[in-house]
Scaffold this motif. Sequence first.
Motif, PDB file in Angstrom:
ATOM      1  N   TYR A 183       0.842  -1.203   0.000  1.00 54.81           N
ATOM      2  CA  TYR A 183       0.000   0.000   0.000  1.00 54.81           C
ATOM      3  C   TYR A 183       0.875   1.251   0.000  1.00 54.81           C
ATOM      4  N   PHE A 184       1.920   1.238   0.813  1.00 53.36           N
ATOM      5  CA  PHE A 184       2.820   2.391   0.851  1.00 53.36           C
ATOM      6  C   PHE A 184       3.443   2.642  -0.521  1.00 53.36           C
ATOM      7  N   ASP A 185       3.877   1.564  -1.177  1.00 51.63           N
ATOM      8  CA  ASP A 185       4.483   1.722  -2.498  1.00 51.63           C
ATOM      9  C   ASP A 185       3.499   2.354  -3.483  1.00 51.63           C
ATOM     10  N   SER A 186       2.247   1.914  -3.422  1.00 50.43           N
ATOM     11  CA  SER A 186       1.231   2.458  -4.322  1.00 50.43           C
ATOM     12  C   SER A 186       1.010   3.943  -4.093  1.00 50.43           C
ATOM     13  N   VAL A 187       0.945   4.330  -2.807  1.00 54.13           N
ATOM     14  CA  VAL A 187       0.662   5.722  -2.459  1.00 54.13           C
ATOM     15  C   VAL A 187       1.873   6.612  -2.710  1.00 54.13           C
ATOM     16  N   SER A 188       3.029   6.194  -2.233  1.00 51.49           N
ATOM     17  CA  SER A 188       4.211   7.064  -2.281  1.00 51.49           C
ATOM     18  C   SER A 188       4.778   7.200  -3.690  1.00 51.49           C
ATOM     19  N   HIS A 189       4.583   6.194  -4.516  1.00 46.37           N
ATOM     20  CA  HIS A 189       5.115   6.252  -5.871  1.00 46.37           C
ATOM     21  C   HIS A 189       4.035   6.602  -6.911  1.00 46.37           C
ATOM     22  N   HIS A 190       2.812   6.883  -6.433  1.00 46.44           N
ATOM     23  CA  HIS A 190       1.696   7.253  -7.319  1.00 46.44           C
ATOM     24  C   HIS A 190       1.540   6.229  -8.448  1.00 46.44           C
ATOM     25  N   GLN A 214      -3.304   3.383  21.327  1.00 45.58           N
ATOM     26  CA  GLN A 214      -4.100   4.102  20.337  1.00 45.58           C
ATOM     27  C   GLN A 214      -3.216   4.739  19.267  1.00 45.58           C
ATOM     28  N   ALA A 215      -2.067   5.256  19.688  1.00 53.08           N
ATOM     29  CA  ALA A 215      -1.150   5.889  18.739  1.00 53.08           C
ATOM     30  C   ALA A 215      -0.583   4.861  17.759  1.00 53.08           C
ATOM     31  N   ILE A 216      -0.202   3.683  18.260  1.00 52.65           N
ATOM     32  CA  ILE A 216       0.324   2.626  17.392  1.00 52.65           C
ATOM     33  C   ILE A 216      -0.773   2.129  16.456  1.00 52.65           C
ATOM     34  N   ASN A 217      -1.973   1.970  17.018  1.00 50.67           N
ATOM     35  CA  ASN A 217      -3.126   1.534  16.226  1.00 50.67           C
ATOM     36  C   ASN A 217      -3.372   2.475  15.050  1.00 50.67           C
ATOM     37  N   LYS A 218      -3.388   3.761  15.332  1.00 52.06           N
ATOM     38  CA  LYS A 218      -3.634   4.763  14.296  1.00 52.06           C
ATOM     39  C   LYS A 218      -2.527   4.757  13.250  1.00 52.06           C
ATOM     40  N   ALA A 219      -1.282   4.678  13.703  1.00 53.44           N
ATOM     41  CA  ALA A 219      -0.150   4.706  12.774  1.00 53.44           C
ATOM     42  C   ALA A 219      -0.174   3.501  11.852  1.00 53.44           C
ATOM     43  N   TYR A 220      -0.536   2.332  12.392  1.00 53.15           N
ATOM     44  CA  TYR A 220      -0.545   1.112  11.574  1.00 53.15           C
ATOM     45  C   TYR A 220      -1.709   1.125  10.577  1.00 53.15           C
ATOM     46  N   ILE A 221      -2.896   1.478  11.054  1.00 53.13           N
ATOM     47  CA  ILE A 221      -4.071   1.487  10.180  1.00 53.13           C
ATOM     48  C   ILE A 221      -3.904   2.479   9.036  1.00 53.13           C
ATOM     49  N   ASN A 222      -3.213   3.599   9.285  1.00 49.44           N
ATOM     50  CA  ASN A 222      -3.004   4.596   8.237  1.00 49.44           C
ATOM     51  C   ASN A 222      -2.329   4.010   6.998  1.00 49.44           C
ATOM     52  N   TRP A 223      -1.521   2.954   7.181  1.00 48.54           N
ATOM     53  CA  TRP A 223      -0.782   2.389   6.068  1.00 48.54           C
ATOM     54  C   TRP A 223      -1.300   1.027   5.630  1.00 48.54           C
ATOM     55  N   LEU A 224      -2.454   0.622   6.143  1.00 49.73           N
ATOM     56  CA  LEU A 224      -3.062  -0.629   5.694  1.00 49.73           C
ATOM     57  C   LEU A 224      -3.912  -0.397   4.446  1.00 49.73           C
ATOM     58  N   PRO A 225      -3.952  -1.368   3.541  1.00 50.66           N
ATOM     59  CA  PRO A 225      -4.917  -1.277   2.433  1.00 50.66           C
ATOM     60  C   PRO A 225      -6.325  -1.142   2.997  1.00 50.66           C
ATOM     61  N   GLU A 226      -7.172  -0.403   2.304  1.00 53.43           N
ATOM     62  CA  GLU A 226      -8.492  -0.075   2.833  1.00 53.43           C
ATOM     63  C   GLU A 226      -9.314  -1.305   3.183  1.00 53.43           C
ATOM     64  N   GLN A 227      -9.155  -2.406   2.412  1.00 52.97           N
ATOM     65  CA  GLN A 227      -9.980  -3.588   2.674  1.00 52.97           C
ATOM     66  C   GLN A 227      -9.584  -4.303   3.967  1.00 52.97           C
ATOM     67  N   LEU A 228      -8.421  -3.946   4.533  1.00 45.97           N
ATOM     68  CA  LEU A 228      -7.978  -4.600   5.765  1.00 45.97           C
ATOM     69  C   LEU A 228      -8.208  -3.737   7.008  1.00 45.97           C
ATOM     70  N   ARG A 229      -8.518  -2.463   6.807  1.00 50.69           N
ATOM     71  CA  ARG A 229      -8.609  -1.561   7.952  1.00 50.69           C
ATOM     72  C   ARG A 229      -9.744  -1.912   8.899  1.00 50.69           C
ATOM     73  N   GLY A 230     -10.882  -2.315   8.367  1.00 51.51           N
ATOM     74  CA  GLY A 230     -12.037  -2.605   9.206  1.00 51.51           C
ATOM     75  C   GLY A 230     -11.863  -3.844  10.056  1.00 51.51           C
ATOM     76  N   SER A 231     -11.046  -4.811   9.593  1.00 49.17           N
ATOM     77  CA  SER A 231     -10.890  -6.067  10.317  1.00 49.17           C
ATOM     78  C   SER A 231      -9.736  -6.047  11.298  1.00 49.17           C
ATOM     79  N   TYR A 232      -8.947  -4.964  11.272  1.00 54.33           N
ATOM     80  CA  TYR A 232      -7.782  -4.898  12.160  1.00 54.33           C
ATOM     81  C   TYR A 232      -8.151  -4.183  13.450  1.00 54.33           C
ATOM     82  N   VAL A 233      -7.995  -4.858  14.559  1.00 52.64           N
ATOM     83  CA  VAL A 233      -8.286  -4.267  15.871  1.00 52.64           C
ATOM     84  C   VAL A 233      -7.018  -4.352  16.696  1.00 52.64           C
TER      85      VAL A 233
END
Length: 307
Positions: A217-224, A271-290
Amino acid sequence: MTRFNTFLLSSAKACCLLTSLCLLTSAQVQAERTLPQVTWSRTDFAPYFIVQGPYENQGISDKVIQLLISQIPSYQHQAIVMTLPRMLNDAQQGKPICHASLLKTQAREAFIEYSDPVMINYANGIITSAAGLQKFGMSPETITDIDLASLRGKPLSIMVYQGRSYAPHIDQIIAEDRRTDNSIFRVKSGTSEHDRLIRQLFAKRLDGFMGRPEEAYFDSVSHHIRQKLYLIGLTGQPRTSVTRIGCTKGSWNDDLLKEINRLVKTKTMRQAINKAYINWLPEQLRGSYVMDQAIHFAPDTLVFNQQ
């Protein structure tokens, strides 16, 4: 009082003030010198450490380091960009160094002492392009988990990172294949080479590289990247893994690791780690990650949806 006397009085006050400031600064410098030192290794491992570009210092482990530095004033901290092999070599030599995102391995435990688990990560797989999928006998509609050992001997080129652990089972396959003359694995060393790796992938000079979904996901976003990246899951490993903070063994880190273990269990830190990790997850995985599940560290409770 004459104007000259007033000048002398003002000058005397200024000198006293300057002397006080110098003494205070000297005392602060002396205090910093007496604090135990720790070096935080920042390796070229985005999105955990982002060492260049528009998202510099906004990586998942970058945030962890920043929080720990702000909350542990009893140590003098410095964060340095370096390769993972250099970090591990410094730790073997007994230098006071830590890494904020290390998998625990038997080899590393000889010279690394680990914190309590810090976060749960999705498992590693093979990141590739649509053209790369064809080399693995797949299409975007037919992606399925694959046995990494079954790829040995095939005309494939897969990049792995020097010194990085993917999982004991995966590490063993890579090590065994690397000892053959026609290994499918190529080794990436050094820092700041990720841009070249992506170009090689889409130029079909590379069939894939080992990594996690957040790396794709990072590669997709950062390299457009307009073309999609895909993740092929690997069999024979847990769906998730646990990372920890690893520091050089020795009495120097006794207080440091105690404080780290206390902080990573606090609600603010989680909460800070949670937010930082979810920010870089593909969207389809964000809802299932707790991330709160990471407090109980039951990594197999998470389901990895392949997309």
